[in-house]
Design an enzyme around this catalytic site. Sequence first.
Site, mmCIF file in Angstrom:
data_model
loop_
_atom_site.group_PDB
_atom_site.id
_atom_site.type_symbol
_atom_site.label_atom_id
_atom_site.label_comp_id
_atom_site.label_asym_id
_atom_site.label_seq_id
_atom_site.Cartn_x
_atom_site.Cartn_y
_atom_site.Cartn_z
ATOM 1 N N ASP A 261 0.891 4.166 1.404
ATOM 2 C CA ASP A 261 1.246 4.727 2.712
ATOM 3 C C ASP A 261 2.205 3.810 3.465
ATOM 4 O OD1 ASP A 261 -0.364 6.988 2.369
ATOM 5 O OD2 ASP A 261 -2.129 5.973 3.172
ATOM 6 N N LYS A 262 2.037 2.497 3.294
ATOM 7 C CA LYS A 262 2.931 1.549 3.966
ATOM 8 C C LYS A 262 4.309 1.520 3.312
ATOM 9 C CE LYS A 262 1.306 0.760 7.439
ATOM 10 N NZ LYS A 262 2.121 1.143 8.557
ATOM 11 N N HIS B 292 0.860 -1.191 0.000
ATOM 12 C CA HIS B 292 0.000 0.000 0.000
ATOM 13 C C HIS B 292 0.894 1.238 0.000
ATOM 14 C CE1 HIS B 292 -2.650 3.131 1.602
ATOM 15 N NE2 HIS B 292 -3.663 2.389 1.207
ATOM 16 N N LYS C 121 -5.666 -4.424 0.380
ATOM 17 C CA LYS C 121 -6.354 -4.005 1.603
ATOM 18 C C LYS C 121 -7.300 -5.123 2.032
ATOM 19 C CE LYS C 121 -7.632 0.337 1.994
ATOM 20 N NZ LYS C 121 -8.290 1.656 1.774
ATOM 21 N N ARG D 275 0.033 7.791 7.763
ATOM 22 C CA ARG D 275 -1.398 7.932 7.482
ATOM 23 C C ARG D 275 -2.211 6.691 7.838
ATOM 24 N NH1 ARG D 275 -2.336 11.187 1.865
ATOM 25 N NH2 ARG D 275 -1.690 9.189 0.989
ATOM 26 N N LYS E 77 10.485 7.753 13.171
ATOM 27 C CA LYS E 77 10.900 8.445 14.392
ATOM 28 C C LYS E 77 11.814 7.567 15.237
ATOM 29 C CE LYS E 77 6.538 10.983 14.552
ATOM 30 N NZ LYS E 77 5.276 11.211 15.271
ATOM 31 N N ASP F 111 -1.988 5.826 -6.194
ATOM 32 C CA ASP F 111 -2.357 6.797 -5.160
ATOM 33 C C ASP F 111 -1.101 7.191 -4.406
ATOM 34 O OD1 ASP F 111 -3.799 8.388 -3.455
ATOM 35 O OD2 ASP F 111 -4.673 6.752 -2.296
#
Length: 405
Positions: A18-19, A16, A176, A264, A285, A258
Amino acid sequence: MRASFLFTSESVSEGHPDKVADQISDTIVDLFLAKDPQARIACETLTTTQLVVLAGEIRGKGIYENGEWAPGVLEEIEAAVRNTVKEIGYEQTGFHWNSFRFENNLHGQSAEIAMGVDEGANKDEGAGDQGIMFGYATDETPGLMPATLYYSHKILERMAADRHSGAAPFLEPDAKSQVTLEYKDEKPVRATALVVSTQHKPGYCLQGDNANPELYQELHAYVTKVLTETLPDGFVTEETKTYINPTGAFEIGGPDGDAGVTGRKIIVDTYGGAAPHGGGAFSGKDPTKVDRSAAYVARYLAKNVVAAGLAKRVTIQLSYAIGIAEPLSVYVDTHGTGTVAEAKLEEVLPQLVRLTPKGIREHLKLNQPIYKRTAAYGHFGRDPEGEGFTWEKTDLVDALKAAVA
């Protein structure tokens, strides 16, 4: 909590967009921590058609000092990013590990942040930011995670393993899943709805120029088998509504379909909506950032409370201020399932683990390059054996029982 209800969680695959961004950001965290365990990293990633962009603030010995990059580090960063995308499996015209355009906009950490966070002669190391963090555990699965999220992850993990092994060569990286379960007496008993949308090779669809009903049936039969074999016996019934690629086709996916951005998918990363979320993302982080480390220790404490039999489910909240070491508050809610007063747990838990950023990092051994594999299929409910996922251990059980006796 209501005794009987429907609840839903979703997951997204390693492919995905975002991943992809999360995994790239955590690749940078691991690269820098391997060079300097005290490195400071806040790395954000953007992915889109044939493009990966890094941005953020960093500091570390042998990495970025006195406003300059150490020799060879810039080349290492790009190589690590490309290798991560290659491992995910992107070799598509719209997103290819070897040919996407790469931008590195990382720069030095603010001296003002460093001043507040760094340990000094007369002060403990402060939190890297303000914020609230939540930990949660429930006895409804072996890993003490919400069942809806647990099975959503397991479905996609199985499909990814089959894609990588060649057992399902028609699958592409982006996917997904969504699982809706019926609960009775607060326990999951059956699946009422299951959704899987997976990117696929040309032709494995019912609509579009490449539509091929026979190939689609092959994909449909495969996903149906995965669902039946992943969920517990009896959960998938004739009444279960199953939706497989409900749009009809999913050939264009990943960052080409996308744009993806770090952070996210925070509900996918945590508890699938079964617990509150403080809003802070994890990936990219270093562990001085309490968005990450305090969320990990909150999960650790919650899991040990449930594993000790002190509650069937529990939510723990911690709060911090930038530059301040000790948490501002510790809150425990056992949702009416506890065998010990919540106020007692709030008193005892900080005695078992020092909840300062440094105390958390030392107890959970977080200053290591262990983060890339956390960035897909959830940060919680994972196997604590080997390197990483120390926050999934239940080694506080005996001490916790003794402390509340």
